[in-house]
Design a protein around this motif. Structure first.
Motif, short mmCIF file in Angstrom:
data_model
loop_
_atom_site.label_atom_id
_atom_site.label_comp_id
_atom_site.label_asym_id
_atom_site.label_seq_id
_atom_site.Cartn_x
_atom_site.Cartn_y
_atom_site.Cartn_z
N TYR A 64 128.84 27.70 -99.83
CA TYR A 64 128.59 28.57 -98.68
C TYR A 64 129.22 27.99 -97.41
CZ TYR A 64 125.08 30.62 -101.75
OH TYR A 64 124.44 31.21 -102.82
N ALA A 65 130.04 28.78 -96.77
CA ALA A 65 130.71 28.35 -95.55
C ALA A 65 129.71 28.23 -94.41
CB ALA A 65 131.81 29.34 -95.18
N GLU A 66 130.14 27.60 -93.30
CA GLU A 66 129.26 27.35 -92.17
C GLU A 66 128.76 28.63 -91.51
OE1 GLU A 66 130.39 24.40 -89.33
OE2 GLU A 66 131.52 23.27 -90.82
N ASP A 67 129.52 29.71 -91.64
CA ASP A 67 129.06 30.97 -91.05
C ASP A 67 128.07 31.70 -91.95
OD1 ASP A 67 130.88 31.60 -93.02
OD2 ASP A 67 131.79 33.26 -91.93
N LYS A 68 127.78 31.13 -93.12
CA LYS A 68 126.81 31.72 -94.05
C LYS A 68 125.52 30.91 -94.14
CE LYS A 68 129.46 35.10 -95.45
NZ LYS A 68 129.12 36.53 -95.12
N LEU A 69 125.64 29.58 -94.05
CA LEU A 69 124.48 28.73 -94.27
C LEU A 69 124.54 27.50 -93.37
CD1 LEU A 69 121.95 28.49 -96.22
CD2 LEU A 69 123.35 26.88 -97.52
N HIS A 70 123.46 27.21 -92.69
CA HIS A 70 123.36 26.00 -91.89
C HIS A 70 122.51 24.99 -92.66
CE1 HIS A 70 123.55 23.76 -88.10
NE2 HIS A 70 122.34 23.34 -88.41
N ILE A 71 122.97 23.75 -92.75
CA ILE A 71 122.30 22.71 -93.53
C ILE A 71 121.72 21.67 -92.58
CG2 ILE A 71 122.55 20.98 -95.35
CD1 ILE A 71 125.07 22.55 -96.27
N PHE A 72 120.46 21.30 -92.84
CA PHE A 72 119.80 20.32 -91.99
C PHE A 72 119.04 19.33 -92.85
CE2 PHE A 72 115.85 19.24 -89.50
CZ PHE A 72 116.47 18.34 -88.65
N ILE A 73 119.22 18.02 -92.56
CA ILE A 73 118.53 16.95 -93.28
C ILE A 73 117.69 16.15 -92.29
CG2 ILE A 73 118.75 14.98 -94.83
CD1 ILE A 73 121.51 15.97 -95.62
N PRO A 74 116.37 16.29 -92.31
CA PRO A 74 115.52 15.50 -91.40
C PRO A 74 115.73 14.00 -91.62
CG PRO A 74 114.27 17.30 -92.37
CD PRO A 74 115.58 17.25 -93.10
N LYS A 75 115.56 13.22 -90.55
CA LYS A 75 115.90 11.80 -90.59
C LYS A 75 114.74 10.85 -90.33
CE LYS A 75 120.56 12.84 -88.86
NZ LYS A 75 121.53 12.63 -87.75
N ARG A 76 113.61 11.34 -89.84
CA ARG A 76 112.56 10.44 -89.34
C ARG A 76 111.68 9.83 -90.43
NH1 ARG A 76 111.01 14.35 -84.29
NH2 ARG A 76 112.85 13.86 -83.02
#
Length: 461
Positions: free
Chosen positions: A43-55
């Motif tokens: 999925y391209a960036e205009d379809k899906l945003h990916i986020f990985i929490p870090k804390r």
């Protein structure tokens, strides 16, 4: 992390769908780089945003599922606010948890549900990979299992107590995992809100999270793999097992001759020698390192938990305390897995079906053989007997594991919510817990690509 994955987790995009990836015990965002890269490739960036929490990285995962879930929920809300300020209007959310991250994710989505996030953003996919939904305690029967359950629960601070279900969560009188699966809780309601729920569970060689807990099952039908011919999902061979028809029993027409049995027993004996040497030589040293490190991390964890409770951890988490019902690290992880892997599962004695979960007991606590009939004998009786015998050969009796009453209740509640369960058979390595998500870039972990492909083919955008 590669450039594409790094960009996807930090740069605002026009995507309306946010996918959150949560790592596991002793983990860090780097463990999810291949999972993130697989998502970005599909999925391209205009379809899906990916986020990985870090804390929750590293030893912060000792602090327990509650604190971990509060941190993740807070990071998600912060990230959504940042995206909104940059003009990104997120309308959908998916949450993916690996190992302990699956439990932290289940806690976090309960908080987000209670805070009204799902009234504004539609929950789509919730997936766990090798997550101990029922905890990590070995079944109750047997002295070795009892000793491990007592000692293991006290080596990982609050997370250990919660994973071995010896904690009492707040004023509920229940372990946290039982609260997570309580049918009246915000956590079950949050799970039910997702459009698509799935899990992936290793059937063998997961030294951290065995099949029954990752697959939310009161049995382990894959305990004797040498006796089984595995059936795979077409197009995903030989990794994704057909959950509806996972195997047939191998036919054994004649018992092996004595020389063959002797040869097999000899191979088994010598095959155990390396592990026996490991136990005698390295276990005393490793145990000392493990226990000392665990003691240090437990003290630090208790200090963090105290600061967290007092609102002195840099963020005020008081708003999340809501009503709930209505290098050394790598060596320590390896040692924990090796010790845990030495314990065999125990089973309930015959006649204990009343303890099992109603959602599974009709299928797996009785012998799958043909019922007796009262019809008069006929010329075809011999053919019927032969057919019955063949069916008995294909359907084994699968004994029920000696789980706790809380665990049986968890199975029932989570089954009632509904998960699409996908057993995974990693062949090439004896570290399937890491291979299932290609936690490291090893060529031997290539079967993880098949897991990714199956997951993404079922991912709903």
């Amino acid at each position: 992390m590669d450039d594409a994955a790094a960009k996807s987790t930090s740069t605002p995009s026009s995507a309306e769908h946010l996918c959150v990836l949560v790592h596991g015990l002793w983990g860090n965002p780097e463990h999810l780089k291949n999972l993130s890269a697989a998502l970005r490739e599909r999925y391209a960036e205009d379809k899906l945003h990916i986020f990985i929490p870090k804390r929750n990285a590293g030893s912060f995962t000792y602090d327990g599922i509650e604190l971990g879930g509060e941190r993740v929920a807070h990071e998600i809300e912060e990230h959504l606010e940042e995206l909104n300020k940059n003009g990104n209007n997120i309308k959908k959310i998916s949450v993916i948890g690996y190992s302990l991250g699956g439990l932290i994710s289940r806690y976090a989505i309960g908080l987000l549900y209670h805070r009204g996030l799902f009234d504004k953003i539609q929950p789509i996919n919730f997936t766990t990979f090798a997550t101990p939904h029922l905890g990590v305690r070995t079944p109750l029967l047997g002295t070795h299992n009892h000793v491990w359950n007592v000692l293991g629960a006290r080596t990982l601070s609050m997370s250990g107590r919660q994973l071995f279900t010896i904690d009492t969560f707040r004023d509920t009188g229940k372990p946290l995992l039982a609260v997570l699966a309580d049918p009246t809780s915000i956590f079950i309601r949050a799970l039910a809100a997702f459009k698509h729920r799935s899990l992936y569970a290793n059937v063998v060689n997961d030294r951290t999270v065995t099949y029954y807990t990752a697959g939310i099952s009161q049995t382990d039908p894959f305990a004797k793999m040498d006796d089984l011919d595995i059936n795979y999902v077409k197009g995903y061979e030989p990794v994704i097992v057909d959950g509806d028809d996972p195997f047939t029993i191998k036919k054994r027409d004649v018992a092996p001759a004595f020389p063959q049995r002797l040869s097999q027993n000899t191979r088994n004996f010598f095959g155990q020698i390396p592990f026996a040497v490991f136990l005698m030589v390295f276990l005393p040293i490793g145990s000392t390192v493990f226990l000392v490190n665990s003691a240090i991390q437990s003290v630090r964890s208790r200090q963090r938990i105290k600061l967290h409770e007092e609102g002195k951890a840099g963020v005020d988490f008081g708003g999340y305390r809501i009503p709930l019902l209505n290098k050394v690290r790598g060596e320590v992880e390896d040692l924990f897995e090796n010790i845990n892997n030495t314990h065999e599962q125990e089973y309930l004695p015959n006649g204990s079906e009343t303890m099992t979960s109603p959602t599974q007991s009709p299928k797996i606590t009785r012998t799958h053989s043909m019922p007796k009939t009262t019809s008069p004998p006929s010329d075809n009786d011999s053919d019927k007997d032969s057919l019955a015998e063949q069916k008995r050969d294909k359907k084994p009796e699968i004994p029920t594991l000696a789980l706790t009453p809380d665990q049986f209740a968890m199975v029932e509640a989570l089954d009632n919510v509904g998960f699409q369960k996908h057993p995974v058979y990693i062949h090439n390595v004896r570290h399937s817990h890491a291979a299932i998500i290609r936690r490291m870039n090893r060529s031997a972990f290539h079967e993880g690509f098949i897991v990714f492909r199956h997951w993404l083919d079922n991912f709903q955008l």
